[in-house]
Structures are given as C-alpha cells and as structure tokens.
Write a protein that holds these residues in place. Structure first.
Motif, mmCIF file in Angstrom:
data_model
loop_
_atom_site.group_PDB
_atom_site.id
_atom_site.type_symbol
_atom_site.label_atom_id
_atom_site.label_comp_id
_atom_site.label_asym_id
_atom_site.label_seq_id
_atom_site.Cartn_x
_atom_site.Cartn_y
_atom_site.Cartn_z
ATOM 1 N N LYS A 83 -12.183 16.802 -17.961
ATOM 2 C CA LYS A 83 -12.753 15.316 -18.256
ATOM 3 C C LYS A 83 -13.534 14.831 -16.623
ATOM 4 O O LYS A 83 -12.657 14.730 -15.744
ATOM 5 C CB LYS A 83 -12.072 14.136 -18.556
ATOM 6 C CG LYS A 83 -12.333 12.797 -18.510
ATOM 7 C CD LYS A 83 -13.629 12.578 -19.464
ATOM 8 C CE LYS A 83 -14.082 11.119 -19.475
ATOM 9 N NZ LYS A 83 -15.452 10.974 -19.923
ATOM 10 N N ARG A 84 -14.826 14.602 -16.645
ATOM 11 C CA ARG A 84 -15.270 14.257 -15.294
ATOM 12 C C ARG A 84 -15.519 12.560 -15.585
ATOM 13 O O ARG A 84 -16.204 12.472 -16.520
ATOM 14 C CB ARG A 84 -16.852 14.825 -15.199
ATOM 15 C CG ARG A 84 -16.300 16.431 -15.075
ATOM 16 C CD ARG A 84 -17.935 17.060 -14.647
ATOM 17 N NE ARG A 84 -17.583 18.412 -14.238
ATOM 18 C CZ ARG A 84 -17.373 19.454 -15.339
ATOM 19 N NH1 ARG A 84 -17.959 19.121 -16.645
ATOM 20 N NH2 ARG A 84 -17.324 20.589 -15.135
ATOM 21 N N PHE A 85 -15.245 11.705 -14.697
ATOM 22 C CA PHE A 85 -15.212 10.575 -14.779
ATOM 23 C C PHE A 85 -16.269 10.065 -13.942
ATOM 24 O O PHE A 85 -16.353 10.436 -12.309
ATOM 25 C CB PHE A 85 -13.943 9.747 -14.115
ATOM 26 C CG PHE A 85 -12.960 9.711 -15.336
ATOM 27 C CD1 PHE A 85 -12.610 9.016 -16.147
ATOM 28 C CD2 PHE A 85 -11.714 10.703 -14.915
ATOM 29 C CE1 PHE A 85 -11.749 9.057 -17.415
ATOM 30 C CE2 PHE A 85 -10.858 11.017 -15.903
ATOM 31 C CZ PHE A 85 -10.879 10.160 -17.021
ATOM 32 N N THR A 86 -17.545 9.244 -14.352
ATOM 33 C CA THR A 86 -18.523 8.990 -13.626
ATOM 34 C C THR A 86 -18.358 7.384 -13.504
ATOM 35 O O THR A 86 -17.620 6.568 -14.318
ATOM 36 C CB THR A 86 -19.986 9.379 -13.879
ATOM 37 O OG1 THR A 86 -20.103 8.522 -15.270
ATOM 38 C CG2 THR A 86 -19.903 10.700 -14.176
ATOM 39 N N TYR A 87 -19.074 6.666 -12.584
ATOM 40 C CA TYR A 87 -19.144 5.201 -12.489
ATOM 41 C C TYR A 87 -19.519 4.680 -13.819
ATOM 42 O O TYR A 87 -19.510 3.576 -14.071
ATOM 43 C CB TYR A 87 -19.715 4.650 -11.200
ATOM 44 C CG TYR A 87 -19.708 3.193 -11.070
ATOM 45 C CD1 TYR A 87 -18.185 2.802 -10.750
ATOM 46 C CD2 TYR A 87 -20.771 2.213 -11.539
ATOM 47 C CE1 TYR A 87 -18.325 1.411 -10.727
ATOM 48 C CE2 TYR A 87 -20.570 1.085 -11.213
ATOM 49 C CZ TYR A 87 -19.539 0.350 -10.930
ATOM 50 O OH TYR A 87 -19.083 -0.903 -10.833
ATOM 51 N N ASN A 88 -20.464 5.259 -14.478
ATOM 52 C CA ASN A 88 -21.136 4.875 -15.745
ATOM 53 C C ASN A 88 -20.017 4.693 -17.131
ATOM 54 O O ASN A 88 -20.354 4.342 -18.094
ATOM 55 C CB ASN A 88 -22.252 5.670 -16.133
ATOM 56 C CG ASN A 88 -23.182 5.642 -14.930
ATOM 57 O OD1 ASN A 88 -23.529 4.676 -14.753
ATOM 58 N ND2 ASN A 88 -23.889 6.870 -15.016
ATOM 59 N N GLU A 89 -18.536 5.011 -16.819
ATOM 60 C CA GLU A 89 -18.057 4.871 -17.774
ATOM 61 C C GLU A 89 -17.866 3.484 -18.354
ATOM 62 O O GLU A 89 -17.742 2.553 -17.382
ATOM 63 C CB GLU A 89 -16.554 5.587 -17.467
ATOM 64 C CG GLU A 89 -16.615 6.712 -16.958
ATOM 65 C CD GLU A 89 -16.573 7.910 -17.979
ATOM 66 O OE1 GLU A 89 -16.403 7.552 -19.240
ATOM 67 O OE2 GLU A 89 -16.595 8.954 -17.773
ATOM 68 N N ASP A 137 -14.110 -4.592 -8.364
ATOM 69 C CA ASP A 137 -14.069 -4.217 -6.755
ATOM 70 C C ASP A 137 -13.257 -3.261 -6.652
ATOM 71 O O ASP A 137 -13.258 -2.623 -5.067
ATOM 72 C CB ASP A 137 -13.159 -5.742 -6.362
ATOM 73 C CG ASP A 137 -11.801 -5.788 -6.520
ATOM 74 O OD1 ASP A 137 -11.554 -5.383 -7.932
ATOM 75 O OD2 ASP A 137 -11.215 -6.534 -5.917
ATOM 76 N N GLU A 138 -12.387 -2.531 -7.306
ATOM 77 C CA GLU A 138 -11.906 -1.292 -6.997
ATOM 78 C C GLU A 138 -11.695 -0.421 -8.485
ATOM 79 O O GLU A 138 -10.590 -0.416 -8.948
ATOM 80 C CB GLU A 138 -10.543 -1.686 -6.482
ATOM 81 C CG GLU A 138 -9.790 -0.456 -5.889
ATOM 82 C CD GLU A 138 -8.440 -0.698 -5.464
ATOM 83 O OE1 GLU A 138 -7.522 0.221 -5.170
ATOM 84 O OE2 GLU A 138 -8.151 -2.146 -5.052
ATOM 85 N N PRO A 139 -12.664 0.196 -8.760
ATOM 86 C CA PRO A 139 -12.615 0.927 -10.212
ATOM 87 C C PRO A 139 -11.846 2.188 -10.064
ATOM 88 O O PRO A 139 -11.591 2.797 -9.192
ATOM 89 C CB PRO A 139 -14.169 1.329 -10.291
ATOM 90 C CG PRO A 139 -14.721 1.337 -9.005
ATOM 91 C CD PRO A 139 -14.243 0.353 -7.979
ATOM 92 N N ASN A 140 -11.064 2.071 -11.500
ATOM 93 C CA ASN A 140 -10.177 3.145 -11.702
ATOM 94 C C ASN A 140 -9.744 3.326 -13.092
ATOM 95 O O ASN A 140 -9.999 2.256 -13.503
ATOM 96 C CB ASN A 140 -8.684 3.085 -10.642
ATOM 97 C CG ASN A 140 -7.759 1.942 -11.077
ATOM 98 O OD1 ASN A 140 -7.059 1.772 -12.022
ATOM 99 N ND2 ASN A 140 -8.041 0.610 -10.117
#
Length: 162
Positions: A44-50, A59-62
C-alpha cells in the motif's frame, strides 16, 4: 493472477475479483507474493491525496489506526479468498487481537504487509499480519474472520415441527 518465479502475484484487477472492498475502502494496491491458503505480501502506497489525510490531521498528516488495521486484514483475507472456491465471498470480523502500533505512517510511505493464515475451517479463518515501512515494523494484529456463506453450512438446522 500471474506467476512470478513461483508464488502468485495479484494486480488490482485480480484483487477486486477476489474480495469485495471497493473505493474508498479498498486499500491494497497489489499483492507481490501469494501462496494460496498460506500467506500473502501486500503493498500500500500512501500519498497525500488519500481521503483521510485532511481530517487526520491537516497540520501533521498520518495514517489513522483503523486504516492501518484494514490494510492488514485486506491482505490477510486474500490468503484464502484468492482460492477459486472462495473468490468474491463476503467476510466479517469475529475478533481483532494483540494490535500493536509501532511507528507513524505519513504521506509518501510505502507499507509492506505480510499476512499468514494459521487455519481455515468451516468458514473461520485465523491468522495474523504485520506491516513495515522500509523494513521498520509499523503495525501488527491477529485476526479471526468469518466467511458467512461457508459458516452457515455448518450451523445446526431448526428441528421440523411434526
């Protein structure tokens, strides 16, 4: 399904045929190694577009814990749903045990999930999965999952009235 020097690999089209999750909750991008009835390794590749990053947290995406657990279980169920006789069947959680979160997962991380099936009897699958980012442990859990279409075959029937 394609053979890659022995074990089977699944692309997204194969994954969609095997299990019933769809956008926005289909979280596995591919299965890079699969030994049906035994184990699976998913990516699974996580991109900011999730869809969850703006709310968790801007302010701190996870990656939220429930998403991490879902990536584990989606890889786990493919250990048996990849078999022709179970392909496309619904699954239900029975229990999730011994969950461990070991690191934060952020946009740009690639998660490798390793799942193993310990037993599959009468529609009950027991096993575990763990995930890694760059070989560093990220999350792990143990699962008991039911396949209702199989499980129902073993339920006692109500006695007939005379």
């Amino acid at each position: 399904m394609s053979m890659v020097n022995g074990p089977v690999a699944l692309d997204i089209k194969d994954i969609i045929q095997c299990q019933r999750n769809r956008y926005p909750v289909l979280l596995i991008d591919k299965i890079v190694e699969l030994q049906p009835g035994e184990r699976a390794t998913g990516i699974k590749r996580f991109t900011y577009n999730e869809w969850f990053f703006p709310g968790h947290f801007d302010d701190e995406p996870n990656v939220p814990g429930f998403v991490q657990i879902e990536t584990l279980v989606q890889t786990f169920i493919l250990t048996f749903l990849c078999k022709e006789e179970y392909k496309g069947m619904k699954t239900n959680f029975v229990s999730i045990n011994n969950i461990r979160f070991k690191r934060k997962i952020v946009p740009g991380d690639t998660l490798r999930i390793e799942a193993s099936l310990k037993s599959f009897k009468r529609g009950i699958a027991i096993g575990s999965a763990e995930s890694f980012v760059d070989d560093e442990p990220a999350c792990s859990a143990e699962f008991v999952v039911a396949v209702p279409d199989i499980l129902d075959q073993f339920k006692p029937k109500a006695p007939r009235e005379a």
